[in-house]
Scaffold this active site. Sequence first.
Site, PDB file in Angstrom:
ATOM      1  N   HIS A  13       0.602  -1.407   0.223  1.00  0.00           N
ATOM      2  CA  HIS A  13       0.328  -0.155   0.037  1.00  0.00           C
ATOM      3  C   HIS A  13       0.909   1.582  -0.051  1.00  0.00           C
ATOM      4  O   HIS A  13       1.765   1.380   0.532  1.00  0.00           O
ATOM      5  CB  HIS A  13      -1.008   0.002   1.930  1.00  0.00           C
ATOM      6  N   ASP A  69       7.134   7.538 -20.980  1.00  0.00           N
ATOM      7  CA  ASP A  69       7.578   7.361 -22.337  1.00  0.00           C
ATOM      8  C   ASP A  69       8.484   6.958 -22.219  1.00  0.00           C
ATOM      9  O   ASP A  69       9.416   6.969 -21.381  1.00  0.00           O
ATOM     10  CB  ASP A  69       6.895   9.127 -23.261  1.00  0.00           C
ATOM     11  N   HIS A 115       6.462  19.033 -14.635  1.00  0.00           N
ATOM     12  CA  HIS A 115       6.812  18.509 -15.234  1.00  0.00           C
ATOM     13  C   HIS A 115       7.875  17.850 -14.021  1.00  0.00           C
ATOM     14  O   HIS A 115       8.707  16.985 -14.351  1.00  0.00           O
ATOM     15  CB  HIS A 115       7.130  18.110 -15.896  1.00  0.00           C
ATOM     16  N   TYR A 158       4.360  14.446 -22.623  1.00  0.00           N
ATOM     17  CA  TYR A 158       3.644  13.847 -21.020  1.00  0.00           C
ATOM     18  C   TYR A 158       2.953  12.791 -20.808  1.00  0.00           C
ATOM     19  O   TYR A 158       1.821  12.902 -20.029  1.00  0.00           O
ATOM     20  CB  TYR A 158       3.277  15.569 -20.731  1.00  0.00           C
ATOM     21  N   CYS A 159       3.494  11.903 -21.497  1.00  0.00           N
ATOM     22  CA  CYS A 159       2.581  10.252 -21.513  1.00  0.00           C
ATOM     23  C   CYS A 159       3.232   9.608 -20.259  1.00  0.00           C
ATOM     24  O   CYS A 159       4.054   8.505 -20.524  1.00  0.00           O
ATOM     25  CB  CYS A 159       2.305   9.632 -22.404  1.00  0.00           C
TER      26      CYS A 159
END
Length: 134
Positions: A20, A28, A101, A123-124
């Site tokens: 947890h 990417d 980012h 930004y994937c």
Amino acid sequence: MKKTPLLNVALSRLIASLGHGDMLVIGDAGLPVPPGVELIDLALTRGIPDFVSTLRVVLSEMQVESHVLADEILLKRPPALQALDELTATAVLGTRQLLSHDAFKHLTRQARAIVRTGECQPYCNIVLIAGVTF
């Protein structure tokens, strides 16, 4: 033989070991991997495997409590964003947190592992925070 779609041994083993609050990053092709963080490199060539397909397979085995995205994804709006919004709306990804980012990349230092895809859309990247099934 396993019944779930995830066949990658290293990734399946990692998901089984998560507790947890542990973090798993799906990134990417350009996301830097911090020193000391395990890399599970699935990238074959540009776009293969893609971010969304990789995420969906990981979600077939991983219970997710919440996730983190770079807020720049909302500005660039890559095609993957629609799938992320749908998965969030159906509670599959839990709650969403947005970071810059730079802050996102800093957070990846705490991840148990980074899964590198062949995705080349901007930004994937996502941090998945493990939940519990009980």
